[in-house]
Design an enzyme around this catalytic site. Structure first.
Site, short mmCIF file in Angstrom:
data_model
loop_
_atom_site.label_atom_id
_atom_site.label_comp_id
_atom_site.label_asym_id
_atom_site.label_seq_id
_atom_site.Cartn_x
_atom_site.Cartn_y
_atom_site.Cartn_z
N GLU A 1 -14.18 -32.38 98.74
CA GLU A 1 -14.36 -33.44 97.75
C GLU A 1 -14.13 -34.80 98.39
OE1 GLU A 1 -12.44 -30.78 97.47
OE2 GLU A 1 -13.06 -29.66 95.69
N ASP B 1 -18.75 -20.54 88.46
CA ASP B 1 -17.68 -19.76 87.82
C ASP B 1 -16.74 -20.59 86.95
OD1 ASP B 1 -16.75 -21.02 90.08
OD2 ASP B 1 -15.38 -19.41 90.64
N1 UDP Z 1 -20.83 -19.70 96.69
C1 UDP Z 1 -21.97 -19.47 97.45
N2 UDP Z 1 -21.89 -18.59 98.48
C2 UDP Z 1 -20.75 -17.91 98.81
C3 UDP Z 1 -19.58 -18.16 98.03
C4 UDP Z 1 -19.66 -19.07 96.99
O1 UDP Z 1 -23.02 -20.06 97.18
O2 UDP Z 1 -20.75 -17.11 99.77
C5 UDP Z 1 -20.90 -20.64 95.54
C6 UDP Z 1 -20.26 -20.11 94.26
O3 UDP Z 1 -21.20 -19.36 93.51
C7 UDP Z 1 -19.79 -21.38 93.56
C8 UDP Z 1 -19.49 -22.31 94.74
O4 UDP Z 1 -20.17 -21.80 95.87
O5 UDP Z 1 -20.80 -21.95 92.75
C9 UDP Z 1 -17.99 -22.40 95.04
O6 UDP Z 1 -17.49 -21.10 95.33
P1 UDP Z 1 -16.20 -20.51 94.64
O7 UDP Z 1 -16.32 -20.68 93.15
O8 UDP Z 1 -15.95 -19.15 95.15
O9 UDP Z 1 -15.09 -21.51 95.19
P2 UDP Z 1 -13.62 -21.78 94.64
O10 UDP Z 1 -13.54 -21.37 93.20
O11 UDP Z 1 -12.74 -20.94 95.50
O12 UDP Z 1 -13.41 -23.23 94.85
MN MN Z 2 -14.92 -21.28 91.74
#
Ligand code: UDP
Ligand code: MN
Length: 235
Positions: free
Chosen positions: A201, A114
């Site tokens: 991280e 995203d």
């Molecule tokens: N993701 C996933 N399974 C889930 C939720 C998230 O594989 O149930 C993936 C999501 O598509 C993204 C990554 O894990 O590539 C990090 O998730 P997210 O962007 O929601 O995290 P944030 O933006 O809150 O750090």
């Molecule tokens: Mn994200």
């Protein structure tokens, strides 16, 4: 030829998925020597991702591994110890260690589906000798969360983070990349569950590097080439 960029992207089924992956792949097509490792958070590979990758024109590896049920985030649930993408990123690290060796020149980057990536980011990434870091926009309660860097030496002298600044490495997943040699060398380095949010991280970075080894890129950590955008669920 420069090093290959291995970008690791966990992804999961939801209404915006196809739009996210389309935006990503069209950026990645602009990057030379690029290998996309896409890991679906699912029991089976989906036709959507399978077809999108097959038609993308990118070099890619497509895998799937479901997040264990006890760590799966429920709809609208916000839980500190349920990190997203752990299982999938670890599967990709395992794939790299099983399929690549020291003869290969590469850089490993964790590219969530995203975020918004400038092509400039990848021109910085190919410079990473051990572990490179740079600013990330729109994260940690800041317009820009970034390392403080000596531009002449690229040495990192601090961080501007205000979100949990006590983190060993107070930077976002999008704010660093690791040379393939380091990934192969530190073969025990994986992400972990049951650690507080914001510490993923640090979890991997503390296993592969130290603060004084970090290479500050993007013009002494002054330029923003990646943004931690988050797409709203339209439903
Ligand atoms: N993701 C996933 N399974 C889930 C939720 C998230 O594989 O149930 C993936 C999501 O598509 C993204 C990554 O894990 O590539 C990090 O998730 P997210 O962007 O929601 O995290 P944030 O933006 O809150 O750090
Ligand atoms: Mn994200």
């Amino acid at each position: 030829d420069g090093p290959t960029i291995f970008a690791i992207t966990p992804t999961f089924t939801r209404p915006v998925q196809e739009a996210e992956l389309t935006r990503l792949l069209q950026t990645f097509l602009l990057v030379p020597n690029f290998h996309w490792i896409v890991i679906e958070d699912s029991e089976e590979k989906t036709p959507l991702v399978t077809n999108l990758l097959a038609e993308s024109g990118l070099t890619y590896t497509h895998m799937n591994t479901p997040t264990p049920i006890r760590y799966k985030l429920g709809k609208n649930e916000q839980v500190w110890n349920k990190p997203r993408g752990v299982e999938q990123r670890n599967a990709a690290l395992r794939w790299i260690r099983n399929n690549l060796n020291e003869s290969r020149s590469g850089v490993v980057y964790f590219a969530d589906d995203d975020n918004t990536y400038s092509r400039q980011l990848f021109k910085e990434m190919v410079k990473v000798e051990r572990v490179g870091v740079w600013p990330v926009g729109l994260v940690g309660g800041l317009m820009v969360e970034k390392p403080i860097c000596d531009e002449a030496t690229s040495k990192v002298t601090g961080f501007n983070a205000i979100l949990k600044p006590e983190r060993p490495f107070p930077i976002d997943m999008a704010g660093f990349a690791i040379n393939l040699q380091v990934i192969l060398e530190k073969e025990e380095a994986y992400f972990a569950y049951d650690i507080p949010s914001g510490f993923q991280e640090s979890e991997i970075l503390k296993k592969v590097t130290s603060r004084d080894e970090l290479e500050g890129l993007a013009r002494g950590c002054t330029e923003v080439y990646v943004w931690h955008t988050r797409t709203e669920n339209p439903f």
